[in-house]
Scaffold this active site. Sequence first.
Site, PDB file in Angstrom:
ATOM      1  N   GLU A 298       7.898   2.223   0.507  1.00  0.00           N
ATOM      2  CA  GLU A 298       7.528   1.396  -0.903  1.00  0.00           C
ATOM      3  C   GLU A 298       8.244   0.362  -1.033  1.00  0.00           C
ATOM      4  O   GLU A 298       7.826  -0.339  -1.906  1.00  0.00           O
ATOM      5  CB  GLU A 298       8.009   2.526  -1.411  1.00  0.00           C
ATOM      6  CG  GLU A 298       6.793   3.780  -2.312  1.00  0.00           C
ATOM      7  CD  GLU A 298       6.480   4.324  -1.154  1.00  0.00           C
ATOM      8  OE1 GLU A 298       5.644   5.394  -0.913  1.00  0.00           O
ATOM      9  OE2 GLU A 298       7.711   4.406  -0.270  1.00  0.00           O
TER      10      GLU A 298
ATOM     11  N   GLY B 296       1.635   8.167  -1.333  1.00  0.00           N
ATOM     12  CA  GLY B 296       1.124   9.292  -1.159  1.00  0.00           C
ATOM     13  C   GLY B 296       0.155  10.407  -0.560  1.00  0.00           C
ATOM     14  O   GLY B 296       0.822  11.647  -1.051  1.00  0.00           O
TER      15      GLY B 296
ATOM     16  N   ASP C   3       8.596   7.839  -3.190  1.00  0.00           N
ATOM     17  CA  ASP C   3       8.638   9.068  -4.836  1.00  0.00           C
ATOM     18  C   ASP C   3       7.647  10.124  -3.952  1.00  0.00           C
ATOM     19  O   ASP C   3       8.335  10.165  -3.006  1.00  0.00           O
ATOM     20  CB  ASP C   3       7.658   7.706  -6.100  1.00  0.00           C
ATOM     21  CG  ASP C   3       6.070   7.167  -5.656  1.00  0.00           C
ATOM     22  OD1 ASP C   3       6.477   7.177  -4.414  1.00  0.00           O
ATOM     23  OD2 ASP C   3       5.618   7.460  -6.201  1.00  0.00           O
TER      24      ASP C   3
END
Length: 478
Positions: free
Chosen positions: A170, A147, A178
């Site tokens: 991830e 993030g 992402d």
Amino acid sequence: MPLRAKLDERAFATKAQSGLDLAAELKPLPEDEADDVVIGSKYGLRTIELNRPKKLNSLNASMIRKILPRMIEWEKSDMANVVVMKGAGPKALCAGGDVAALAQMNRTEGGWRESAKYFALEYKLDHYIATYQKPYIAFMDGITMGGGVGLSIHAPFRIATERTVFAMPETTIGFFPDVGASFFLPRMNGAIGTYLALTSDRLHGANVFYSGIATHYLHSTSLVDLENRLGELRFRDYDNLETRLRLINDTIEEFASGVPHDEPMHLSGELRKAIDRCFSLNSVEEIMKALEREEGATKEWATRTLETLHKRSPTAVHVTLRQMRVGGKWSIAETFKRELAIASKFMQHPDFTEGVTALLVERRAPTWQPATLEELASTDSNAAGPFFNFEDVKEEDKLELLTDRDYSEYPHQYLGVPAESEVEEAVLAGGNAGRTREEVVSEVVGRRKGRQGVKAVVEEILDRKTSVDGQGKARWIS
């Protein structure tokens, strides 16, 4: 003076959502932490400080609900000139999203939908940052992962320090890279993006700059002075964004003290050639076989990399490779919309909850389903396919971005290190007569006004991608 972020419904009127809808979505909840984000204002400078240092500033919905309103206000304000994103404490900008909370949520009936709502909110913020119409600078000081990458990687200015640790971890927890990594990683030089995505390998310090992830490298002790200087900048009313970015670029360079002489370029030479050989292939099986064939100086690296891939979630590895192959064709808006669809399916897949629980909560090896890459290959030749069926996404599950801004390539690439394509263009510009390596280096480095570290990047590319003919001219190797 630091301020606590407050909600202002008037700030939320956008083309995609009414102010009322967005205000409801960003309304603080009773469980939100009061001071997990600290807002700063000094002259024309606005700062966002992620303030959860004990949790390495991990990002949660409470923080996003504070950040977005401020950014929307500042974009409209004539008083706000520059926005800086940073983390509290010396250890991290942001170590990632609060995935432990998501895994716990997934264990409840229908909990995956609540997890998907978090990703939708996060991706709205990331897209807004990626298309922001004011100068935005990310201090990638300390751990910058997951993030935290979403808050920094799409910024026109990304400053690494000696404390920076970058990774997209991830696949380690049964997820996929992402936060817009579908856009950024496939556009990196060669197969570096695919390598980082599949293996979750970490880059440190100046190597975050050398790889092109950061646009600048400064010592961490310079950041406070840089902030003060940014607050002093004055723009003319008629200065467009490009003019403002160039002034900020020159300002950042005022604080450059050189890249560390004792920190060599990691992804270079024979290792870099091996990464391109192996990770440019289009199936997991082909990549693994290529790694098995490596010999000589890269054999030990290949063996370690194979061991690493076998520890990752097999499903996540397959999905991530497909992502790296198709994401390079997505626009920035498409990227976040499609990533939400993929993330929602991972929230329903057992590997994410198992990976987070095993590695981050119970501190044990995860039990993947399927268990190994070989098992997955033998039972499902299209394991990634269902994650990319975007046509079956229900209307109510689609991502509604805050604006309709979009692009297919980053608009300010000249602020970063040179891409291989730029060096190739400079070599080929010599035509049949050719150009010397020194001429190519001089031209490309000159475009960036001699910025520190750029010469080393260009020379490394020339070492790998050119030969020198009998007249001393550089010839590009396809």
